[in-house]
Design an enzyme around this catalytic site. Structure first.
Site, short mmCIF file in Angstrom:
data_model
loop_
_atom_site.label_atom_id
_atom_site.label_comp_id
_atom_site.label_asym_id
_atom_site.label_seq_id
_atom_site.Cartn_x
_atom_site.Cartn_y
_atom_site.Cartn_z
N HIS A 138 -9.70 3.08 0.24
CA HIS A 138 -9.67 1.94 0.95
C HIS A 138 -10.68 2.34 2.20
O HIS A 138 -10.67 1.86 3.54
CB HIS A 138 -8.28 1.60 1.88
CG HIS A 138 -8.11 0.32 2.21
ND1 HIS A 138 -8.54 -0.22 3.36
CD2 HIS A 138 -7.00 -0.53 1.98
CE1 HIS A 138 -8.01 -1.58 3.41
NE2 HIS A 138 -6.98 -1.63 2.57
N HIS A 149 0.79 -1.47 -0.08
CA HIS A 149 -0.17 0.03 0.08
C HIS A 149 0.81 1.43 -0.09
O HIS A 149 0.59 2.14 0.65
CB HIS A 149 -0.99 -0.14 1.25
CG HIS A 149 -2.07 -0.94 0.96
ND1 HIS A 149 -2.37 -1.87 -0.08
CD2 HIS A 149 -2.86 -1.40 2.25
CE1 HIS A 149 -3.71 -2.29 0.31
NE2 HIS A 149 -3.89 -2.29 1.44
N GLU A 204 -12.18 -2.33 -2.94
CA GLU A 204 -10.89 -1.46 -3.25
C GLU A 204 -10.68 -1.69 -5.15
O GLU A 204 -9.95 -2.46 -5.49
CB GLU A 204 -9.44 -1.83 -2.75
CG GLU A 204 -9.60 -1.88 -1.05
CD GLU A 204 -8.62 -2.51 -0.50
OE1 GLU A 204 -7.44 -2.72 -1.03
OE2 GLU A 204 -8.76 -3.34 0.48
C1 G6D Z 1 -4.45 -6.58 5.49
O1 G6D Z 1 -4.29 -8.15 3.72
C2 G6D Z 1 -4.91 -6.87 4.27
C3 G6D Z 1 -5.08 -5.77 3.21
O2 G6D Z 1 -5.34 -6.15 1.93
C4 G6D Z 1 -5.67 -4.71 3.86
O3 G6D Z 1 -5.62 -3.56 2.69
C5 G6D Z 1 -4.81 -4.10 5.06
O4 G6D Z 1 -5.07 -5.19 5.92
C6 G6D Z 1 -5.41 -3.13 5.86
O5 G6D Z 1 -2.90 -6.22 5.26
#
Ligand code: G6D
Length: 351
Positions: free
Chosen positions: A179, A105, A313
């Site tokens: 998100h 991210h 997302e």
């Molecule tokens: C965890 O695996 C999930 C991700 O997909 C999510 O975006 C994140 O938590 C907030 O890592």
């Protein structure tokens, strides 16, 4: 339509401003210059009671202390990048590795942690905010100066639209998403386990133990991943499908959208009657059912817990730089990155 604004808080001695968009049907969207965070969306239920339908906070400190990307724009690249490095034109780029040996991210200080410039938009038929941010060459390890624009608009047809644009002076990677954790019960009074999700998607990506795509594209038929006729989230939480178990019992998977004439994505809560229809020009949607939400904080008075929100997302495919058969997320100086996702809110009297 008017936009109201106020000082929400401060970060590093810089003010964070909130902007609130309201339409004439009781829909209200509040967003912040910090991470373009959608801190609240309020809408009526089938009995006319207006409540929050997203997970968010009322202070900057709570976002900094607890938020797993609540409401934020995620980038430069949403999702995971294996090994936190990639090659473009035989040049290797090493990114900040903020999840073990991988990059997640946008890294340690991704777009969700940035202060964006904001310009309110007040038009006859809509109101909104245009956010801009210049991600400098080398930020988090990415090449190229990337100028990003994110625009939120709300109209009186109960449509909330997010548009993204990006331009770069060097070849780079871009894959942006929002998100937001939706919970249509209202003020997070219930989990999303009994929300009905409907997806026009016949394929999804297999994940490995690090939640990275293996490269395998699996068919949804006869699995808890087949949302084409719609079913509740609980089915994937209680299933013994290894992919549901692997992600902490639930979903955390990229679904390839079929882009048929049907409604692409719908989320419906039968008890409140609230529904969101989502359309996007993006190839995929990552469905994350809050499997990793911890219980050590409150969200506007509701105790945080697993499955208290669901993220939808819309984006390109994660880690596409390492999977040449995935649509590319590369951006060159003579291109403009563009993405649009529209959310239509409605209420059904489930008599
Ligand atoms: C965890 O695996 C999930 C991700 O997909 C999510 O975006 C994140 O938590 C907030 O890592």
């Amino acid at each position: 339509m008017k936009v109201s604004t106020k000082v929400f808080g401060e970060i590093n001695n810089q003010e964070v401003h909130s902007y609130t968009l309201k339409n004439n049907k009781g829909i209200e969207v509040t967003c912040l210059t910090y991470g373009c965070i959608i801190s609240d969306i309020r809408m009526p239920d089938s009995k006319g009671k207006t409540e929050s339908i997203v997970l968010g906070f009322d202070t900057i400190k709570e976002y900094q202390d607890y938020s797993p990307y609540f409401g934020a724009v995620v980038g430069r690249v949403a999702g995971r990048i294996k090994g936190g490095s990639f090659q473009l034109d035989n040049q290797t780029y090493d990114l900040n590795k903020n999840e073990g040996k991988n990059h997640l991210h946008g890294g340690l200080d991704g777009f969700d942690h940035k202060l964006w410039e904001a310009t309110p938009i007040e038009k006859e038929d809509c109101s909104g905010v245009e956010f801009t941010y210049l991600s400098k060459d080398g930020e988090e390890g990415y090449p190229g100066n990337l100028l990003v624009k994110v625009t939120y608009t709300l109209n009186n047809n109960d449509e909330f639209t997010i548009s993204y644009e990006g331009s770069t002076d060097q070849k780079t990677l871009v894959n942006l998403t929002n998100h937001t954790y939706f919970n249509l019960s209202g003020d997070a009074k219930r989990t999303v386990l009994d929300h009905i999700l409907k997806l026009q998607s016949s394929e999804f990506l297999e994940l490995d133990n690090d939640l990275l795509p293996t490269g395998e594209i699996l068919n949804v038929a006869d699995t808890p991943f087949d949302f084409r006729k719609g079913h509740n989230i609980r089915e994937g939480v209680e299933s013994d499908n290894l992919q549901n178990i692997l992600v902490g019992r639930g979903y955390d998977h990229p679904f390839l959208l079929d882009h048929t004439k049907e409604q692409q994505i719908s989320l419906y809560d039968p008890l409140s009657g609230r529904k969101i229809d989502i359309d996007t020009d993006q190839p995929a949607v990552v469905v994350y059912t809050g499997n990793q939400l911890t219980e050590d904080f409150e969200i506007r008075g509701s105790a945080s817990q697993k499955y208290l929100g669901i993220c939808l997302e819309t984006q390109g495919l994660p880690d596409s730089v390492h999977h040449k058969h995935f649509p590319s997320c590369e951006l060159t100086p003579n291109e403009t990155y563009k993405a649009v996702t529209k959310y239509k809110f409605s209420v059904y009297n489930n008599v």
